[in-house]
Design a protein around this motif. Structure first.
Motif, mmCIF file in Angstrom:
data_model
loop_
_atom_site.group_PDB
_atom_site.id
_atom_site.type_symbol
_atom_site.label_atom_id
_atom_site.label_comp_id
_atom_site.label_asym_id
_atom_site.label_seq_id
_atom_site.Cartn_x
_atom_site.Cartn_y
_atom_site.Cartn_z
ATOM 1 N N ALA A 3 0.820 -1.212 0.000
ATOM 2 C CA ALA A 3 0.000 0.000 0.000
ATOM 3 C C ALA A 3 0.855 1.263 0.000
ATOM 4 O O ALA A 3 0.558 2.219 -0.736
ATOM 5 C CB ALA A 3 -0.940 -0.005 1.199
ATOM 6 N N TYR A 28 -6.171 2.908 0.880
ATOM 7 C CA TYR A 28 -6.731 1.745 1.574
ATOM 8 C C TYR A 28 -8.200 1.535 1.229
ATOM 9 O O TYR A 28 -8.648 0.394 1.058
ATOM 10 C CB TYR A 28 -6.536 1.865 3.092
ATOM 11 C CG TYR A 28 -5.134 1.512 3.508
ATOM 12 C CD1 TYR A 28 -4.667 0.208 3.442
ATOM 13 C CD2 TYR A 28 -4.256 2.495 3.949
ATOM 14 C CE1 TYR A 28 -3.375 -0.117 3.808
ATOM 15 C CE2 TYR A 28 -2.951 2.181 4.327
ATOM 16 C CZ TYR A 28 -2.524 0.871 4.246
ATOM 17 O OH TYR A 28 -1.242 0.538 4.594
ATOM 18 N N LEU A 48 -8.207 -0.029 -2.215
ATOM 19 C CA LEU A 48 -7.817 -1.438 -2.119
ATOM 20 C C LEU A 48 -8.964 -2.284 -1.577
ATOM 21 O O LEU A 48 -9.227 -3.384 -2.090
ATOM 22 C CB LEU A 48 -6.572 -1.593 -1.245
ATOM 23 C CG LEU A 48 -5.271 -1.075 -1.856
ATOM 24 C CD1 LEU A 48 -4.175 -1.005 -0.797
ATOM 25 C CD2 LEU A 48 -4.843 -1.930 -3.044
ATOM 26 N N ARG A 100 -5.085 -10.189 -1.857
ATOM 27 C CA ARG A 100 -4.158 -9.775 -0.809
ATOM 28 C C ARG A 100 -3.185 -10.925 -0.576
ATOM 29 O O ARG A 100 -3.605 -12.070 -0.415
ATOM 30 C CB ARG A 100 -4.907 -9.446 0.471
ATOM 31 C CG ARG A 100 -4.010 -9.000 1.586
ATOM 32 C CD ARG A 100 -4.817 -8.769 2.867
ATOM 33 N NE ARG A 100 -3.916 -8.515 3.932
ATOM 34 C CZ ARG A 100 -3.577 -7.301 4.358
ATOM 35 N NH1 ARG A 100 -4.125 -6.244 3.806
ATOM 36 N NH2 ARG A 100 -2.727 -7.148 5.342
#
Length: 155
Positions: free
Chosen positions: A50, A70, A73, A84
């Motif tokens: 990230a 975030y 994502l 992930r």
């Protein structure tokens, strides 16, 4: 996936086109920031953290804030557009988001490339193992580390 014959620009464009179609079908919006985050995740076939995304996206103009990345994502994960990588706390683009699946990630310890595979048999077996123990699975992550074909042949 880093072979000489691989057209990575085409790979990225195909991933973005699939994402647009999946989001449209789901009634979800692939906003410009979500699209940029997805494009950066697809920048290579290696794990992307990230904070690397924040740094790369901030080069294009104004500073991108961590919560923005975030949230993007989280959206991309929810739509099945990325995976992930738990062991690396990083992300990789999903090779076939149009098909519901549980990914098996093959992570090359030498070059860092990550290949996605899927096996209904493996996931069924894991589910059966958990059920025999009375275990309720909330998430499933299968990551295999080793050497990819190219690195094995080079070493």
């Amino acid at each position: 996936m880093s072979c000489a014959s691989h057209d990575h620009d085409q790979c990225i464009e195909a991933a973005l086109a699939r994402a647009e179609a999946i989001c449209r079908e789901a009634g979800a919006r692939l906003t410009p920031i979500r699209r940029e985050v997805l494009k950066e995740v697809w920048a290579n076939h290696e794990a992307t953290k990230a904070y690397d995304l924040i740094e790369r996206l901030s080069r294009h103009g104004e500073q991108v804030k961590p919560p923005t990345v975030y949230r993007a994502l989280d959206f991309l994960l929810a739509q099945g557009l990325i995976h992930r990588i738990e062991s690396l706390n990083a992300f990789i683009g999903c090779a076939h988001p149009q098909d519901p699946h549980q990914a098996i990630l093959l992570i090359c310890s030498h070059c860092g490339d990550i290949e996605e595979q899927s096996s209904e048999t493996v996931h069924t077996t894991l589910g059966e193992l958990a059920a025999r123990s009375g275990f309720a699975v909330r998430s499933e992550v299968v990551e295999l580390r080793g050497l990819c074909r190219r690195c094995r042949l080079e070493n």
